[in-house]
Design an enzyme around this catalytic site. Structure first.
Site, PDB file in Angstrom:
ATOM      1  N   ASP A  55       0.859  -1.094  -0.271  1.00  0.00           N
ATOM      2  CA  ASP A  55      -0.044   0.140  -0.037  1.00  0.00           C
ATOM      3  C   ASP A  55       0.996   1.376  -0.126  1.00  0.00           C
ATOM      4  O   ASP A  55       0.469   2.176  -0.828  1.00  0.00           O
ATOM      5  CB  ASP A  55      -1.021  -0.016   1.161  1.00  0.00           C
ATOM      6  CG  ASP A  55      -2.100  -0.812   1.095  1.00  0.00           C
ATOM      7  OD1 ASP A  55      -2.505  -0.921  -0.090  1.00  0.00           O
ATOM      8  OD2 ASP A  55      -2.861  -1.194   2.104  1.00  0.00           O
TER       9      ASP A  55
HETATM   10  O1  CEZ Z   1      -2.714  -2.632   5.369  1.00  0.00           O
HETATM   11  C1  CEZ Z   1      -2.441  -3.688   4.877  1.00  0.00           C
HETATM   12  C2  CEZ Z   1      -3.404  -3.922   3.521  1.00  0.00           C
HETATM   13  O2  CEZ Z   1      -4.490  -4.032   4.019  1.00  0.00           O
HETATM   14  O3  CEZ Z   1      -1.031  -3.503   4.187  1.00  0.00           O
HETATM   15  C3  CEZ Z   1      -0.894  -4.555   3.232  1.00  0.00           C
HETATM   16  C4  CEZ Z   1      -1.587  -4.849   2.213  1.00  0.00           C
HETATM   17  O4  CEZ Z   1      -1.215  -5.477   1.095  1.00  0.00           O
HETATM   18  C5  CEZ Z   1      -3.107  -5.045   2.844  1.00  0.00           C
HETATM   19  O5  CEZ Z   1      -3.943  -5.144   1.682  1.00  0.00           O
HETATM   20  C6  CEZ Z   1       0.741  -4.331   2.768  1.00  0.00           C
HETATM   21  O6  CEZ Z   1       0.884  -3.040   2.351  1.00  0.00           O
HETATM   22  O7  CEZ Z   1      -1.624   1.976   4.449  1.00  0.00           O
HETATM   23  C7  CEZ Z   1      -0.739   1.404   5.204  1.00  0.00           C
HETATM   24  O8  CEZ Z   1       0.477   1.867   5.227  1.00  0.00           O
HETATM   25  C8  CEZ Z   1      -0.945   0.632   6.028  1.00  0.00           C
HETATM   26  O9  CEZ Z   1       0.195  -0.212   6.561  1.00  0.00           O
HETATM   27  C9  CEZ Z   1      -1.813  -0.755   5.209  1.00  0.00           C
HETATM   28  O10 CEZ Z   1      -0.865  -0.767   4.283  1.00  0.00           O
HETATM   29  C10 CEZ Z   1      -2.110  -2.012   6.208  1.00  0.00           C
HETATM   30  C11 CEZ Z   1      -2.472  -1.802   7.549  1.00  0.00           C
HETATM   31  O11 CEZ Z   1      -1.560  -2.726   8.505  1.00  0.00           O
HETATM   32  C12 CEZ Z   1      -3.840  -2.491   7.817  1.00  0.00           C
HETATM   33  O12 CEZ Z   1      -4.031  -3.566   8.308  1.00  0.00           O
END
Ligand code: CEZ
Length: 769
Positions: free
Chosen positions: A465
């Site tokens: 993300d």
């Molecule tokens: O969210 C996860 C996402 O729900 O991060 C993963 C992604 O593949 C998942 O779909 C890797 O990036 O936006 C941020 O910075 C957050 O760190 C999110 O990326 C993260 C959170 O931990 C939510 O659980």
């Protein structure tokens, strides 16, 4: 001394307790500051939107759960104060807010229930919580036993925090007809539209009990008085029966109770949100009292049992077995059955949570696949989130364009078809368009969104993300996504039986990766808008990323020799006692051509933690190239314990796998390993799949159950019970004996147990080298 002295030059207050909220304020053209006489300060500056620089100790996230959240004195909680009216001593259970060290303490997670037990001041206390299967309320039971042979006079004060409900309207009072504290509020809003939208909100919070209290209080600050939460004034004086009038509410009840020698007394409570008093009455009728509590425990247990999954194992590592046989499947089931309680799950999360359900309730996985496809865009791409109901809004993260969502369709499809053999799903129709055609449209979109080198554009992110600035100008590409697309293409070739153009495209993408991103010992992570490769050896930070290596093993981009080098490099650069980090070394400053991931604290989340989801991809890929030893080693490291020092370092209760353990092991060993405490994670579907199909090698095929384990060499014997297409297989693995496979004592040629004519119970022996 006068309380207040006011002159044209000053105003002076001489008590910090008489008017605890008395306050003054200061401002300038850039900021304003509001201070109370007791030293609390609220300040804001403009940049140009209002911002804070001295914050409340937590950020309350609602769109997703936040990692490593801090707890503080007024943190929401459910506590019971117990005061001995003779000795005048008091304590609280479970531990907060009084924090008096108990003689004995336990905290227990049952599959459907939480329970604390505390021994203190010659009393045994049990405090239990269960949730009904389909209602947002908490059912609590309090049991207090007198351990002495003499009578005791006790004051028992359950304290349920309500907290700051709304800046527009909040308050609380005791409703004697309902025997309940009811706090009311109006959800704060400013847009007219929200007035109409908010009509149905449950703006009340209630606490009711199956026994009549001797007194109650609803005003938090008055309850505490000067003693604060650890020694509230009203615990001594008795609750005053106050009404909270735009004052922070709390639900507090008082029971002055005599306990005979060795006697036990029991109370039941229901706590939760409600729309109005009528709903409180209904919830009370349905859930209050001993029978309701027992009934709900039974129902909740039956509910969790539906998520038992398809595997039970017995290995030399009993800690591992205990976790895998219950808690892992429970966590998988939680994800798949609730979609993490979001209304617009990120598409990749939705599809991977469904991947887990393949091994728990395959029908749900099928439904999720079809539902996701019903949201496919006309150009074949998938939206960033899956709206689960009509009025759902895309949350913040789903407004950011990510390019990987289509890939997960194929990963889910493969697991689903292998497990169920339901190939008919490919001929199903979704809103007038066949599934096959939709999947091919998704693939075509993936093929279209590549650059001249056949590398996949990343836009503002892929699986990762916060990798939002590699390609936001439209040119940057993701090495990981290129490999993931190649993998999806190959899966489609296998599942659909259609070879071209997919197989050739997969090969071309694997080749492009080797041409543009093979860096000698590993694959690079991508190439930025300005044509700079990153995730490569010469990067001082973020030089090795785990995901491209995992997917290069899956997509076939890596030769055997390359695979060896990659696995060695990962071991040398990324492995820690707490698992494998997702990149290293972590970034210590912003890289504007990579994105906000580089702004995260080093070793935290995507910036080089042991991000278990990424570790799980790696583990799965290791099982696919039969590196079972390493796969097990890393899977085992996801699980906290069994050494006390490991528990303490991680802080992780081993009933779930958290989304990360802190990384940056070499620079920060003090914090390395610390759990995020987040139980939402795509990790678990992959770990479960790796365990079933990978390590124990019990994978479905068109003909039946294939048996191709890759268990760690030091296990001389292991067993698994696998549910598969209506049959139960008891499998015993033995090392050192005659290699081969037997079914009910008869040798099997090859490694597939063909489907029986009738489902049944079968004994399988696997001889390992
Ligand atoms: O969210 C996860 C996402 O729900 O991060 C993963 C992604 O593949 C998942 O779909 C890797 O990036 O936006 C941020 O910075 C957050 O760190 C999110 O990326 C993260 C959170 O931990 C939510 O659980």
């Amino acid at each position: 001394m006068r309380l207040i002295t006011l002159t044209p030059d000053s105003c002076t207050l001489t008590s910090a307790t008489a008017m605890p909220r008395a306050s003054g304020f200061l401002w300038n053209c850039k900021m304003m500051l509001h201070a109370t006489c007791r030293g609390f300060v609220t300040a804001q500056h403009m940049q140009p939107e209002p911002a804070k620089y001295s914050h409340a100790p937590v950020v309350e996230g609602k769109t997703f759960m936040l990692p490593e959240t801090a707890h503080y004195a007024h943190h929401p909680g459910r506590f019971v104060y117990v005061r001995d009216l003779v000795s005048q001593r008091h304590f609280s259970v479970p531990h907060e807010p009084v924090r008096r060290a108990p003689k004995a303490f336990t905290f227990t997670q049952h599959p459907e229930r939480l329970e604390w037990s505390v021994e203190q001041d010659d009393l045994d206390i049990r405090w239990s919580l269960v949730l009904p299967v389909d209602e947002a309320v908490e059912l609590w039971r309090l049991e207090i036993r007198n351990r002495l042979d003499i009578e005791r006079a006790l004051r028992i004060v359950p304290y349920f925090s309500v907290g700051y409900m709304s800046w527009m309207n909040q308050g609380a009072r005791f409703n004697a007809d309902l025997n309940a504290v009811i706090a009311s509020s109006v959800t704060a809003y400013q847009k007219i539209d929200d007035y109409f939208k908010n009509h149905h909100l449950k703006d009340k919070t209630f606490l009711t009990c199956d026994r009549l209290p001797d007194a109650f209080e609803t005003r938090r600050e008055d309850f505490e008085g000067e003693g604060g939460l650890s020694d509230p004034d009203m615990l001594r004086a008795g609750l005053a029966g106050g009404e909270a009038l735009y004052e922070t509410p709390a639900a507090v009840l008082q029971f002055d109770q005599t306990l005979e020698a060795n006697e036990t007394q029991v109370w039941h409570f229901v706590f939760g949100p409600a729309f109005d008093e009528a709903e409180v009455a209904c919830l009370k009728a349905a859930y209050l009292g001993p029978e309701a509590f027992e009934r709900v425990c039974g129902e909740a247990r039956a509910y969790v049992e539906q998520g038992r999954g398809v595997l039970a194992i017995e290995t030399p590592d009993t800690h591992f077995d205990a976790f895998m046989n219950r808690w892992l499947a429970r966590q998988v089931y939680y994800h798949g059955d609730t979609n993490r309680l979001t209304t617009d799950p990120q598409t990749r999360n939705y599809l991977q949570d469904a991947l887990g359900m393949v091994f728990v309730r395959p029908q749900s996985a099928r439904e999720s696949l079809l539902y996701a496809l019903s949201k496919q865009n006309a150009d074949g791409s998938m939206p960033d989130g899956i709206k689960l109901y009509d009025g759902a809004q895309f949350s913040y993260i789903n407004q950011v364009p990510h390019t990987d969502h289509c890939v997960w369709l194929f990963i889910l499809l493969e697991a689903y078809l292998d497990e169920t053999d339901d190939y008919a799903v490919l001929d199903a129709e979704v809103d007038g368009q066949g599934v096959r055609a939709r999947l091919e449209a998704a693939l075509r979109w993936l093929l279209k969104t590549r650059d001249h080198r056949r590398l996949s554009y990343i836009d503002q992110g892929d699986w990762n993300d916060p990798m939002n600035m590699v390609g936001w100008k439209g040119k940057g590409v993701s090495g990981w996504l290129t490999l993931a697309v190649a993998y999806a293409l190959r899966l489609w070739v296998r599942l659909s039986g259609e070879t071209q153009p997919w197989a050739a495209e997969a090969e071309a993408m694997n080749a492009a990766m080797n041409t543009h991103l093979w860096d000698g010992d590993w694959f690079g992570r991508g190439i930025t808008d300005d044509d700079v490769a990153f995730g490569i050896r010469r990067d001082p930070e973020g030089r090795l990323y785990l995901n491209p290596q995992s997917f290069a093993l899956l997509s076939g981009a890596a030769s055997e020799a390359q695979a060896e080098r990659m696995v060695q490099a990962v071991a040398a650069e990324l492995e820690t006692p707490y698992g494998v980090e997702m990149l290293g070394p972590p970034y210590t400053k912003m890289r504007e051509d990579v994105g906000r991931l580089t702004q995260k604290s080093p070793g935290v989340a995507e910036n080089g933690s042991v991000y278990n989801h990424a570790a799980a991809f790696y583990i799965y890929s290791l099982t696919q190239v039969k590196k079972g030893e390493k796969a097990f080693e890393l899977m085992r490291k996801m699980l906290a314990g069994v050494d006390e020092s490991d528990y303490v370092q991680r802080g992780q209760f081993p009933v779930f796998i958290p989304n990360y353990y802190r990384g940056d092991f070499h620079a920060h060993p003090r914090t390395a390993g610390r759990s995020s405490q987040l139980f939402n994670t795509g990790t678990v579907a992959w770990v479960y799949r790796s365990l079933i199909e990978g390590l124990f090698g019990l994978k479905g095929t068109r003909e039946g159950l294939s048996v191709q384990p890759c268990l760690p060499a030091h296990w001389t014997e292991a067993r698994a019970t696998r549910q598969f297409r209506g049959s139960t297989y008891h499998v015993t693995y033995r090392r050192g004996g005659t290699p081969g496979l037997t079914l009910n004592g008869r040798p099997v040629v090859g490694n597939v147990l063909t489907l029986p004519e009738q489902p049944g119970v079968f004994e399988v022996e696997v001889g390992l080298q």
